[in-house]
Design an enzyme around this catalytic site. Structure first.
Site, PDB file in Angstrom:
ATOM      1  N   GLU A  31       0.856  -1.169  -0.047  1.00  0.00           N
ATOM      2  CA  GLU A  31       0.127   0.080  -0.184  1.00  0.00           C
ATOM      3  C   GLU A  31       0.724   1.143   0.045  1.00  0.00           C
ATOM      4  OE1 GLU A  31      -2.775   0.431   3.151  1.00  0.00           O
ATOM      5  OE2 GLU A  31      -3.600   2.520   2.464  1.00  0.00           O
ATOM      6  N   ARG A 256       5.925 -12.974   9.563  1.00  0.00           N
ATOM      7  CA  ARG A 256       6.442 -11.756   9.330  1.00  0.00           C
ATOM      8  C   ARG A 256       7.891 -11.906   9.618  1.00  0.00           C
ATOM      9  NH1 ARG A 256       2.524  -7.977   8.499  1.00  0.00           N
ATOM     10  NH2 ARG A 256       3.613  -5.983   8.883  1.00  0.00           N
ATOM     11  N   LYS A 266       4.433   0.655   9.361  1.00  0.00           N
ATOM     12  CA  LYS A 266       4.627   1.960   8.630  1.00  0.00           C
ATOM     13  C   LYS A 266       4.087   3.153   9.403  1.00  0.00           C
ATOM     14  CE  LYS A 266       3.262   0.156   4.548  1.00  0.00           C
ATOM     15  NZ  LYS A 266       2.659  -0.072   3.479  1.00  0.00           N
TER      16      LYS A 266
HETATM   17  P1  ATP Z   1       3.229  -2.610   8.136  1.00  0.00           P
HETATM   18  O1  ATP Z   1       2.260  -3.198   9.018  1.00  0.00           O
HETATM   19  O2  ATP Z   1       4.688  -2.514   8.678  1.00  0.00           O
HETATM   20  O3  ATP Z   1       2.675  -1.205   7.923  1.00  0.00           O
HETATM   21  P2  ATP Z   1       1.892  -3.512   6.162  1.00  0.00           P
HETATM   22  O4  ATP Z   1       1.627  -5.184   5.863  1.00  0.00           O
HETATM   23  O5  ATP Z   1       0.551  -2.660   6.281  1.00  0.00           O
HETATM   24  O6  ATP Z   1       3.172  -3.288   6.735  1.00  0.00           O
HETATM   25  P3  ATP Z   1       1.967  -3.431   3.110  1.00  0.00           P
HETATM   26  O7  ATP Z   1       2.095  -2.497   2.213  1.00  0.00           O
HETATM   27  O8  ATP Z   1       0.256  -4.052   3.095  1.00  0.00           O
HETATM   28  O9  ATP Z   1       2.477  -2.933   4.384  1.00  0.00           O
HETATM   29  O10 ATP Z   1       2.812  -4.613   2.826  1.00  0.00           O
HETATM   30  C1  ATP Z   1       3.019  -5.050   1.549  1.00  0.00           C
HETATM   31  C2  ATP Z   1       3.316  -6.716   1.678  1.00  0.00           C
HETATM   32  O11 ATP Z   1       4.652  -6.832   2.356  1.00  0.00           O
HETATM   33  C3  ATP Z   1       2.236  -7.566   2.298  1.00  0.00           C
HETATM   34  O12 ATP Z   1       2.141  -8.475   1.622  1.00  0.00           O
HETATM   35  C4  ATP Z   1       2.753  -7.771   3.603  1.00  0.00           C
HETATM   36  O13 ATP Z   1       2.360  -8.933   4.071  1.00  0.00           O
HETATM   37  C5  ATP Z   1       4.372  -7.774   3.499  1.00  0.00           C
HETATM   38  N1  ATP Z   1       5.075  -7.163   4.478  1.00  0.00           N
HETATM   39  C6  ATP Z   1       4.780  -6.074   5.338  1.00  0.00           C
HETATM   40  N2  ATP Z   1       5.519  -6.201   6.463  1.00  0.00           N
HETATM   41  C7  ATP Z   1       6.165  -7.380   6.504  1.00  0.00           C
HETATM   42  C8  ATP Z   1       7.196  -8.103   7.410  1.00  0.00           C
HETATM   43  N3  ATP Z   1       7.465  -7.593   8.462  1.00  0.00           N
HETATM   44  N4  ATP Z   1       7.537  -9.242   7.163  1.00  0.00           N
HETATM   45  C9  ATP Z   1       7.333  -9.905   6.042  1.00  0.00           C
HETATM   46  N5  ATP Z   1       6.348  -9.289   4.866  1.00  0.00           N
HETATM   47  C10 ATP Z   1       5.976  -8.170   5.534  1.00  0.00           C
HETATM   48 MG    MG Z   2      -0.972  -2.558   5.769  1.00  0.00          MG
END
Ligand code: ATP
Ligand code: MG
Length: 554
Positions: A31, A256, A266
């Site tokens: 996102e 994760r 984020k």
């Molecule tokens: P955050 O929770 O840190 O804000 P998010 O999951 O909201 O991260 P997205 O932009 O939705 O961020 O993530 C894009 C992809 O990266 C998704 O498939 C998510 O599962 C993966 N991702 C995000 N954080 C991690 C992590 N710590 N380890 C592995 N994959 C991750």
């Molecule tokens: Mg997210």
């Protein structure tokens, strides 16, 4: 993940062998509501790496269904970071490009009696949902006719209602043991300008509805995500099936990546930027890809680290020292060695002829002789580190003290005979003599010394700034605060020592260093030329990592 086997690779292999699929398509779906962090690197490497191994394809898809939080700045930064990590997507897609199709699929659900417009507000919806132990209650609007739902949904789209007045919900089962299946909201009203579609829409699909459709539209075969989406898998499959998508992607969850002493989400990282606690998203203390890049980490080190953490369902925190280990490994043979004095103390070599100087030869990297030699000037006045001299040393101190002889790296033995102090008794200058016979590289074997210290020539050295870092937030501090029951957030516990800026000197042959050049400074560790603050005449180095894992809680 070239050679390592893991459970996802096993599933994919099985799907190809059984003929369920004849190609592999994955996607990385960030996102654009912030910069990518090291956790995202894991997702990138898994998605691109697995598709690569099976000659498949990977799309970079911006999951941009929430106009209030998304921004073009993030879209640009994410592309830069994915490329820098060494990956190239097949197609660049935006979820917002599918808004028309998503709308049509929602209308299809309404026509099938599988979705309805609800007038309950957010809070009521939450109350009606029930809990893990109590079934939910049906909304009084649940049994609206298809015609009424079609008309209301269209009016939602046409902007006739305010934010929050109405939502579209999937009609599934208010008694399902899985809360995600209790008539989840699939569309909401948001009068907001979208970074891609502008003011064209005022209703936006919810993630749980949009994501499976995006995957299916792109013919994604294996939709890899993190384990917090495990409970949403039944809904994911429901959406794909009830929306009658031709392609049926399979969601697979992995754990994760978390790191010790590292704030990762984020939302929290954005807070650090918005509060001005860090110098933007690419502050070298940030665990963002751009922060790690600016600190001096290499894509190779990040990739090797992530591969080593493996792919599993678990998500325990990995020690940050492991990430540091991989950057040392990567830079060991690549980066030139040099000498820098971070906290200078002047040394006058009283028997060295005044006004004279000479050039000494030094290997650029003794572990990689192909890098050749460098010239290091030497003369009567030099700087050494303040803590390489002690007037009253403890036992086993082998560096400089009155009467003791040490080797100057790449130069001569010197022996201290005088200590000059200011009015307050602080040591401000040391007087030594040198022995011309002991020149480095001449094979001198007359006697041995126990200590070798580094130095720079005082007349020609270049002033430079060094920035030393520690984690922004320390796990132990946070844990202690939690145990005390303190009602504060991580932002109240920012490590006051997370950055230290000091002024020192570097060898004059480094005059023309460029942003992102990396060096190993003798005894101090690996440093990167800061791309934001370094300029000719004002060179700024970020310490990437010390030579040994030396970080300890104070
Ligand atoms: P955050 O929770 O840190 O804000 P998010 O999951 O909201 O991260 P997205 O932009 O939705 O961020 O993530 C894009 C992809 O990266 C998704 O498939 C998510 O599962 C993966 N991702 C995000 N954080 C991690 C992590 N710590 N380890 C592995 N994959 C991750
Ligand atoms: Mg997210």
């Amino acid at each position: 993940m070239e050679h390592n086997s893991n459970f996802i690779r096993t599933i994919i292999k099985g799907d190809l062998e059984s003929g369920k699929h004849n190609k592999v398509i994955t996607r990385f779906p960030p996102e654009p509501n912030g910069y990518l962090h090291i956790g995202h690197a894991k997702s990138i490497i898994i998605n691109f790496g697995l598709a690569d191994d099976f000659n498949g394809r990977t799309n970079l898809r911006f999951d941009d269904t929430n106009p209030l939080k998304e921004d073009q700045e993030y879209v640009d930064a994410i592309q830069e970071d994915v490329k820098w990590l060494g990956y190239d997507w097949d197609d660049l897609r935006y979820a917002s490009d599918y808004f028309d199709e998503m709308y049509q699929r929602a209308v299809l659900l309404i026509n099938k009696g599988k979705a309805y417009v609800d007038d309950l507000n957010q809070e009521q919806i939450r109350e009606y949902r029930g809990t893990l132990t109590e079934p939910g209650k049906e909304s009084p609007y649940r049994n609206r006719s298809v015609e009424e739902n079609l008309s209301l949904f269209e009016r939602m789209k046409n902007g006739e209602f305010q934010n929050g007045d109405k939502v579209l919900r999937a009609k599934i089962d208010m008694t399902s043991p899985n809360l995600n299946m209790r008539d989840p909201v699939i569309y909401r009203i948001s009068h907001a300008t979208h970074h891609n579609t502008g003011d064209q829409w005022c209703i936006y699909p919810m993630y749980a509805f949009a994501h499976p459709l995006e995957d299916a539209i792109e013919d994604v075969t294996h939709s890899l995500c993190t384990t917090e989406f495990e409970d949403q898998r039944p809904l994911y499959n429901w959406v794909v099936q009830e929306c009658e998508m031709e392609s049926q992607p399979q969601q697979i969850e992995f754990g994760r990546l978390n790191l010790t002493n590292t704030v990762m989400s984020k939302r929290k990282l954005k807070l650090l930027v918005d509060e001005g606690i860090t110098d933007g998203w690419d502050d070298p203390r940030m665990p963002t890809i751009s922060g790690l890049r600016r600190k001096g980490f290499t894509p190779e080190a990040i990739r090797e680290f992530v591969k080593e953490t493996g792919v599993s369902k678990g998500s325990g925190a990995v020690d940050e020292a492991m990430l540091e280990h991989y950057v040392r490994e990567d830079l060991k043979l690549k980066s030139p060695r040099t000498m820098g004095v971070l906290r200078p103390l002047k040394v006058v070599i009283t028997n060295y002829p005044e006004g004279e100087s000479e050039m000494l030869e030094a290997e650029i990297n003794p572990e990689n002789p192909e890098m050749g030699m460098r010239q290091v000037p030497f003369s009567r006045e030099i700087y050494i580190e303040q803590d390489d001299f002690m007037e009253d040393p403890p036992k086993k101190y082998f560096r400089l003290f009155p009467g003791n002889e040490v080797r100057l790296k790449h130069a001569y033995f010197i022996k201290c005979h005088d200590v000059i102090k200011d009015d307050e008794g602080n040591v401000v200058e040391i007087h030594c003599t040198y022995d011309p016979e002991t020149k480095s590289g001449t094979g001198f074997t007359g006697r041995k010394v126990k200590g070798t210290i580094h130095w720079v020539d005082a007349n020609s050295a270049i002033p430079a700034e060094f920035r030393l870092y520690e984690p922004l937030v320390l796990d132990e501090v946070m844990k202690a605060a939690e145990e005390e029951g303190e009602d504060k957030t991580f932002i109240d516990y920012i490590n006051p020592n997370s950055i230290e800026i000091i002024k020192g000197y570097i060898e004059p042959n480094m005059e023309n260093v460029q942003p992102q050049d990396k060096f190993q400074f003798f005894r101090h560790g690996y440093f990167n030329v800061d791309p934001k603050h370094s300029a000719p005449g004002n060179i700024v180095f970020n310490r990437i990592v010390s030579l040994k894992s030396s970080f300890k809680l104070k």
